[in-house]
Design a protein around this motif. Structure first.
Motif, PDB file in Angstrom:
ATOM      1  N   LYS A   1      14.257   2.626   3.867  1.00 46.76           N
ATOM      2  CA  LYS A   1      14.427   2.080   2.524  1.00 46.76           C
ATOM      3  C   LYS A   1      13.389   0.993   2.232  1.00 46.76           C
ATOM      4  CE  LYS A   1      19.271   3.201   1.856  1.00 46.76           C
ATOM      5  NZ  LYS A   1      20.609   2.691   1.582  1.00 46.76           N
ATOM      6  N   GLU A   2      13.069   0.164   3.234  1.00 44.13           N
ATOM      7  CA  GLU A   2      12.036  -0.856   3.050  1.00 44.13           C
ATOM      8  C   GLU A   2      10.698  -0.206   2.708  1.00 44.13           C
ATOM      9  OE1 GLU A   2      12.057  -3.207   6.685  1.00 44.13           O
ATOM     10  OE2 GLU A   2      12.731  -4.937   5.534  1.00 44.13           O
ATOM     11  N   LYS A   3      10.356   0.846   3.440  1.00 48.29           N
ATOM     12  CA  LYS A   3       9.099   1.556   3.183  1.00 48.29           C
ATOM     13  C   LYS A   3       9.102   2.168   1.781  1.00 48.29           C
ATOM     14  CE  LYS A   3       8.026   2.601   7.987  1.00 48.29           C
ATOM     15  NZ  LYS A   3       7.923   3.637   9.010  1.00 48.29           N
ATOM     16  N   GLN A   4      10.241   2.717   1.408  1.00 55.52           N
ATOM     17  CA  GLN A   4      10.366   3.331   0.081  1.00 55.52           C
ATOM     18  C   GLN A   4      10.173   2.277  -1.011  1.00 55.52           C
ATOM     19  OE1 GLN A   4      14.174   5.158  -0.531  1.00 55.52           O
ATOM     20  NE2 GLN A   4      13.498   6.319  -2.310  1.00 55.52           N
ATOM     21  N   ILE A   5      10.747   1.107  -0.838  1.00 53.24           N
ATOM     22  CA  ILE A   5      10.590   0.011  -1.815  1.00 53.24           C
ATOM     23  C   ILE A   5       9.130  -0.430  -1.874  1.00 53.24           C
ATOM     24  CG2 ILE A   5      11.150  -2.411  -2.238  1.00 53.24           C
ATOM     25  CD1 ILE A   5      14.002  -1.753  -1.195  1.00 53.24           C
ATOM     26  N   GLU A   6       8.494  -0.527  -0.699  1.00 52.25           N
ATOM     27  CA  GLU A   6       7.078  -0.925  -0.656  1.00 52.25           C
ATOM     28  C   GLU A   6       6.205   0.095  -1.392  1.00 52.25           C
ATOM     29  OE1 GLU A   6       3.964  -3.318  -0.066  1.00 52.25           O
ATOM     30  OE2 GLU A   6       6.021  -3.823   0.488  1.00 52.25           O
TER      31      GLU A   6
ATOM     32  N   GLN B   1       7.176   2.064  -3.816  1.00 50.31           N
ATOM     33  CA  GLN B   1       7.464   1.935  -5.249  1.00 50.31           C
ATOM     34  C   GLN B   1       6.754   0.717  -5.840  1.00 50.31           C
ATOM     35  OE1 GLN B   1      11.752   1.883  -5.315  1.00 50.31           O
ATOM     36  NE2 GLN B   1      11.913   4.126  -5.442  1.00 50.31           N
ATOM     37  N   LYS B   2       6.693  -0.383  -5.095  1.00 46.05           N
ATOM     38  CA  LYS B   2       5.974  -1.571  -5.563  1.00 46.05           C
ATOM     39  C   LYS B   2       4.499  -1.254  -5.762  1.00 46.05           C
ATOM     40  CE  LYS B   2       8.629  -5.405  -3.560  1.00 46.05           C
ATOM     41  NZ  LYS B   2       8.586  -6.482  -2.545  1.00 46.05           N
ATOM     42  N   ARG B   3       3.909  -0.562  -4.798  1.00 46.45           N
ATOM     43  CA  ARG B   3       2.487  -0.228  -4.886  1.00 46.45           C
ATOM     44  C   ARG B   3       2.221   0.709  -6.066  1.00 46.45           C
ATOM     45  NH1 ARG B   3       0.545   0.378   1.418  1.00 46.45           N
ATOM     46  NH2 ARG B   3       0.977  -1.793   1.962  1.00 46.45           N
ATOM     47  N   ILE B   4       3.118   1.662  -6.257  1.00 49.04           N
ATOM     48  CA  ILE B   4       2.956   2.574  -7.404  1.00 49.04           C
ATOM     49  C   ILE B   4       3.042   1.777  -8.695  1.00 49.04           C
ATOM     50  CG2 ILE B   4       4.068   4.449  -8.693  1.00 49.04           C
ATOM     51  CD1 ILE B   4       4.821   5.667  -5.946  1.00 49.04           C
ATOM     52  N   SER B   5       3.993   0.871  -8.763  1.00 48.74           N
ATOM     53  CA  SER B   5       4.170   0.050  -9.955  1.00 48.74           C
ATOM     54  C   SER B   5       2.938  -0.810 -10.200  1.00 48.74           C
ATOM     55  CB  SER B   5       5.411  -0.816  -9.804  1.00 48.74           C
ATOM     56  OG  SER B   5       5.583  -1.647 -10.901  1.00 48.74           O
ATOM     57  N   GLN B   6       2.420  -1.447  -9.156  1.00 49.80           N
ATOM     58  CA  GLN B   6       1.216  -2.272  -9.286  1.00 49.80           C
ATOM     59  C   GLN B   6       0.025  -1.421  -9.721  1.00 49.80           C
ATOM     60  OE1 GLN B   6       0.889  -4.049  -5.412  1.00 49.80           O
ATOM     61  NE2 GLN B   6       2.300  -5.735  -5.890  1.00 49.80           N
ATOM     62  N   SER B   7      -0.075  -0.242  -9.142  1.00 54.79           N
ATOM     63  CA  SER B   7      -1.174   0.660  -9.500  1.00 54.79           C
ATOM     64  C   SER B   7      -1.082   1.062 -10.961  1.00 54.79           C
ATOM     65  CB  SER B   7      -1.139   1.893  -8.596  1.00 54.79           C
ATOM     66  OG  SER B   7      -2.133   2.807  -8.973  1.00 54.79           O
ATOM     67  N   ASN B   8       0.132   1.366 -11.428  1.00 52.10           N
ATOM     68  CA  ASN B   8       0.322   1.743 -12.829  1.00 52.10           C
ATOM     69  C   ASN B   8      -0.040   0.585 -13.750  1.00 52.10           C
ATOM     70  OD1 ASN B   8       1.100   4.334 -12.238  1.00 52.10           O
ATOM     71  ND2 ASN B   8       3.298   3.868 -12.274  1.00 52.10           N
ATOM     72  N   GLU B   9       0.286  -0.647 -13.333  1.00 55.80           N
ATOM     73  CA  GLU B   9      -0.068  -1.818 -14.138  1.00 55.80           C
ATOM     74  C   GLU B   9      -1.580  -1.960 -14.240  1.00 55.80           C
ATOM     75  OE1 GLU B   9       1.837  -5.316 -12.611  1.00 55.80           O
ATOM     76  OE2 GLU B   9       3.846  -4.493 -12.899  1.00 55.80           O
ATOM     77  N   VAL B  10      -2.264  -1.791 -13.099  1.00 51.86           N
ATOM     78  CA  VAL B  10      -3.726  -1.898 -13.088  1.00 51.86           C
ATOM     79  C   VAL B  10      -4.327  -0.802 -13.964  1.00 51.86           C
ATOM     80  CG1 VAL B  10      -5.769  -1.677 -11.630  1.00 51.86           C
ATOM     81  CG2 VAL B  10      -3.836  -3.063 -10.867  1.00 51.86           C
ATOM     82  N   TRP B  11      -3.853   0.398 -13.832  1.00 49.57           N
ATOM     83  CA  TRP B  11      -4.396   1.508 -14.631  1.00 49.57           C
ATOM     84  C   TRP B  11      -4.047   1.344 -16.107  1.00 49.57           C
ATOM     85  CZ3 TRP B  11      -8.065   4.815 -13.565  1.00 49.57           C
ATOM     86  CH2 TRP B  11      -8.362   5.077 -12.221  1.00 49.57           C
ATOM     87  N   GLY B  12      -2.910   0.746 -16.360  1.00 50.60           N
ATOM     88  CA  GLY B  12      -2.535   0.500 -17.757  1.00 50.60           C
ATOM     89  C   GLY B  12      -3.437  -0.523 -18.396  1.00 50.60           C
ATOM     90  N   GLU B  13      -3.846  -1.505 -17.616  1.00 48.72           N
ATOM     91  CA  GLU B  13      -4.742  -2.539 -18.120  1.00 48.72           C
ATOM     92  C   GLU B  13      -6.162  -1.978 -18.332  1.00 48.72           C
ATOM     93  OE1 GLU B  13      -4.619  -5.775 -15.347  1.00 48.72           O
ATOM     94  OE2 GLU B  13      -2.540  -6.252 -15.806  1.00 48.72           O
ATOM     95  N   CYS B  14      -6.536  -1.017 -17.514  1.00 47.64           N
ATOM     96  CA  CYS B  14      -7.880  -0.460 -17.592  1.00 47.64           C
ATOM     97  C   CYS B  14      -8.037   0.433 -18.834  1.00 47.64           C
ATOM     98  CB  CYS B  14      -8.215   0.341 -16.349  1.00 47.64           C
ATOM     99  SG  CYS B  14      -8.436  -0.702 -14.894  1.00 47.64           S
TER     100      CYS B  14
END
Length: 93
Positions: free
Chosen positions: A72-77, A79-92
């Motif tokens: 579950k910890e790995k799964q949360i990590e 999901q965090k990375r996917i979320s951060q990546s989506n934020e970066v791509w959204g800003e781009c």
């Protein structure tokens, strides 16, 4: 030596009967004592085996819980990375 119980009742044979009865009682006490000791040994061994098996089961369940927690910890990590990546791509964009 045991004397046949069908001997005539004389003072000498009466004494033998008393001795025989005492011997029988001693033998019964010995048998009961041996049985009690054996029962105690069996119970002790059963208790030990129960505790060993219980400990094994508890440790196995703890390992399962740890593995599930790590998954579950790995799964949360991820999901965090996917979320951060989506934020970066959204800003781009």
């Amino acid at each position: 030596p045991l004397v046949a119980l069908s001997t005539p009742s004389t003072p000498a044979s009466k004494m033998n009967d008393v001795e025989i009865n005492q011997q029988i009682k001693q033998m019964q006490q010995f048998i009961h004592q041996e049985a009690a000791e054996k029962a105690s040994e069996i119970k002790l061994k059963a208790d030990e085996e129960f505790n060993i098996e219980k400990l094994r089961m508890v440790e196995a369940e703890k390992a399962k819980i740890r593995a599930e927690y790590e998954r579950k910890e790995k799964q949360i990590e991820v999901q965090k990375r996917i979320s951060q990546s989506n934020e970066v791509w959204g800003e781009c964009r």
